[in-house]
Design an enzyme around this catalytic site. Structure first.
Site, short mmCIF file in Angstrom:
data_model
loop_
_atom_site.label_atom_id
_atom_site.label_comp_id
_atom_site.label_asym_id
_atom_site.label_seq_id
_atom_site.Cartn_x
_atom_site.Cartn_y
_atom_site.Cartn_z
N ASP A 254 75.10 -16.17 -17.07
CA ASP A 254 75.33 -17.20 -18.09
C ASP A 254 76.74 -17.77 -17.97
O ASP A 254 77.67 -17.07 -17.58
CB ASP A 254 75.12 -16.59 -19.47
CG ASP A 254 74.97 -17.65 -20.55
OD1 ASP A 254 74.64 -18.81 -20.21
OD2 ASP A 254 75.17 -17.32 -21.73
N GLY A 255 76.87 -19.04 -18.33
CA GLY A 255 78.19 -19.67 -18.42
C GLY A 255 78.44 -20.78 -17.41
O GLY A 255 79.56 -21.28 -17.32
N ASN A 256 77.42 -21.18 -16.67
CA ASN A 256 77.61 -22.26 -15.69
C ASN A 256 78.06 -23.56 -16.36
O ASN A 256 78.94 -24.25 -15.86
CB ASN A 256 76.29 -22.56 -14.95
CG ASN A 256 75.84 -21.42 -14.07
OD1 ASN A 256 76.60 -20.48 -13.82
ND2 ASN A 256 74.61 -21.48 -13.60
N ARG B 191 79.55 -24.04 -19.33
CA ARG B 191 80.91 -23.99 -19.87
C ARG B 191 81.95 -23.99 -18.76
O ARG B 191 83.03 -24.56 -18.91
CB ARG B 191 81.07 -22.75 -20.77
CG ARG B 191 80.51 -22.98 -22.16
CD ARG B 191 80.30 -21.69 -22.89
NE ARG B 191 79.12 -20.98 -22.38
CZ ARG B 191 78.87 -19.71 -22.59
NH1 ARG B 191 79.74 -18.97 -23.27
NH2 ARG B 191 77.78 -19.16 -22.12
N TRP B 192 81.63 -23.37 -17.65
CA TRP B 192 82.56 -23.37 -16.51
C TRP B 192 82.82 -24.82 -16.08
O TRP B 192 83.96 -25.21 -15.85
CB TRP B 192 81.96 -22.58 -15.34
CG TRP B 192 82.85 -22.49 -14.15
CD1 TRP B 192 83.80 -21.53 -13.89
CD2 TRP B 192 82.89 -23.41 -13.04
NE1 TRP B 192 84.43 -21.80 -12.70
CE2 TRP B 192 83.89 -22.94 -12.16
CE3 TRP B 192 82.19 -24.56 -12.72
CZ2 TRP B 192 84.20 -23.59 -10.97
CZ3 TRP B 192 82.51 -25.21 -11.53
CH2 TRP B 192 83.50 -24.74 -10.68
N HIS C 297 76.06 -25.32 -12.21
CA HIS C 297 74.88 -24.62 -11.68
C HIS C 297 75.00 -24.43 -10.16
O HIS C 297 74.65 -23.38 -9.62
CB HIS C 297 73.60 -25.38 -12.01
CG HIS C 297 73.29 -25.39 -13.49
ND1 HIS C 297 73.27 -24.24 -14.25
CD2 HIS C 297 72.99 -26.41 -14.34
CE1 HIS C 297 72.98 -24.55 -15.51
NE2 HIS C 297 72.81 -25.87 -15.59
N SER D 68 62.07 -18.74 -20.21
CA SER D 68 60.94 -19.52 -20.73
C SER D 68 61.41 -20.48 -21.83
O SER D 68 60.69 -21.41 -22.18
CB SER D 68 59.84 -18.58 -21.23
OG SER D 68 60.38 -17.52 -21.99
N GLU D 69 62.61 -20.26 -22.35
CA GLU D 69 63.16 -21.15 -23.38
C GLU D 69 64.02 -22.27 -22.78
O GLU D 69 64.34 -23.24 -23.47
CB GLU D 69 64.02 -20.34 -24.37
CG GLU D 69 63.22 -19.44 -25.30
CD GLU D 69 62.61 -18.23 -24.60
OE1 GLU D 69 63.25 -17.68 -23.70
OE2 GLU D 69 61.46 -17.87 -24.94
N LEU E 175 67.20 -4.51 0.25
CA LEU E 175 67.44 -4.84 -1.17
C LEU E 175 66.21 -5.54 -1.72
O LEU E 175 65.68 -6.46 -1.09
CB LEU E 175 68.66 -5.78 -1.29
CG LEU E 175 68.92 -6.39 -2.66
CD1 LEU E 175 69.39 -5.34 -3.67
CD2 LEU E 175 69.96 -7.52 -2.58
N ILE F 135 70.30 -10.49 -25.50
CA ILE F 135 69.36 -10.26 -24.40
C ILE F 135 68.60 -11.54 -24.03
O ILE F 135 68.07 -11.67 -22.93
CB ILE F 135 68.35 -9.13 -24.78
CG1 ILE F 135 69.08 -7.84 -25.19
CG2 ILE F 135 67.36 -8.85 -23.67
CD1 ILE F 135 69.78 -7.09 -24.09
#
Ligand code: IPE
Ligand code: IPE
Ligand code: MG
Length: 250
Positions: free
Chosen positions: A20-22, A24-25, A37, A66-67, A131, A195
């Protein structure tokens, strides 16, 4: 997903991240959210490489909830384009690095092109073992649990399963990525302590790490800090601290 108990290693087997925070960055630099993004994809690359280096077994990244469809349509299209371009660009390198890629979430809402790329990338990397990289896209914890309930209910209706066979393990087995261990470590960047409908069932006993750093700022050094914090947690799973110490010594 398997139970995280009896884990001897101080390193998480499975890390789950809310990136999270793309936005605001970008805003803090007077740039459009799109650039945030794009910058976020670079953090994904750094973190995937760091997980490979550190021998982490599984990494689940929340890429689109999904939101998130509630966002302006231009931003949603931009994120979808970014998925398409990133998949085109990165899958061969992931494959060479022995990374198995898979997606969790409702795919029906994606374009045919994106759905095709997703299944091709999953097929191409299906045999890889270094991985397990799981991308949660159009994913919601409620969706996951609802879908699992529906699948189990169908089996009961078909006479394959008795109602009393709907156990905690049966539900876990019907959720997304049932073969992976439950996340040991959850990381959320961007400063929020929530969450946001990410893995709900699967985070029951996960250690939760929150950082104010914005996702484009996250790198291998920051991951190290989270891993160090994790290594110092005592995971009790309901027992007393003394019991856990005794079990460790045994
Ligand atoms: C996370 O960054 C990326 C997605 C949800 C796709 P945000 O876009 O939520 O960034 P902020 O929270 O607005 O800063
Ligand atoms: C969560 O971030 C979803 C992803 C990172 C993909 P959001 O930015 O959408 O979360 P909220 O809405 O602030 O809780
Ligand atoms: Mg956000």
């Amino acid at each position: 997903m398997k139970s995280p108990e009896n884990k001897a290693d101080s390193r998480p087997r499975h890390i789950a991240i809310i990136m999270d925070g793309n936005g605001r960055w970008a805003r803090s630099r007077m740039l459009p959210r799109a650039i945030g993004h794009r910058e976020g994809v670079k953090s994904v690359r750094r973190v995937v490489e760091a997980c490979i280096d550190k021998g982490i077994g599984a990494l689940t990244l929340f890429a689109f909830s999904s939101e998130n469809w509630r966002r302006p349509s231009e931003e949603v299209s931009l994120i979808m384009d970014l998925f398409v371009n990133t998949l085109r660009k990165e899958v061969d390198a992931l494959d060479r690095n022995n990374v198995r890629l898979r997606f969790i979430g409702e795919r029906a809402a994606f374009s045919e092109n994106l759905r095709g790329l997703i299944s091709e990338s999953e097929q191409q990397t299906a045999g890889n073992e270094q991985l397990e990289l799981v991308i949660a896209a159009n994913y919601g914890g409620h969706w996951d649990i609802t879908r699992a309930c529906r699948a189990l209910a169908q089996r009961v209706a078909d006479g394959e399963l008795a109602a009393q066979d709907i156990t905690s393990d049966a539900i876990a087995g019907a959720l997304s990525m049932p073969d992976l261990p439950m996340p040991d470590l959850f990381i959320r960047t961007g400063g929020e302590r929530r969450i946001s409908n990410f893995l709900l069932w699967q985070l029951a006993y996960t250690e939760l790490y929150f950082t104010d750093l914005l996702w484009p700022e996250f790198d291998a050094g920051e991951l190290d800090m989270a891993l160090l914090w994790y290594a110092n947690r005592q995971r009790r799973f309901g027992r007393t601290g003394d019991q856990v110490e005794q079990l460790k010594g045994a």
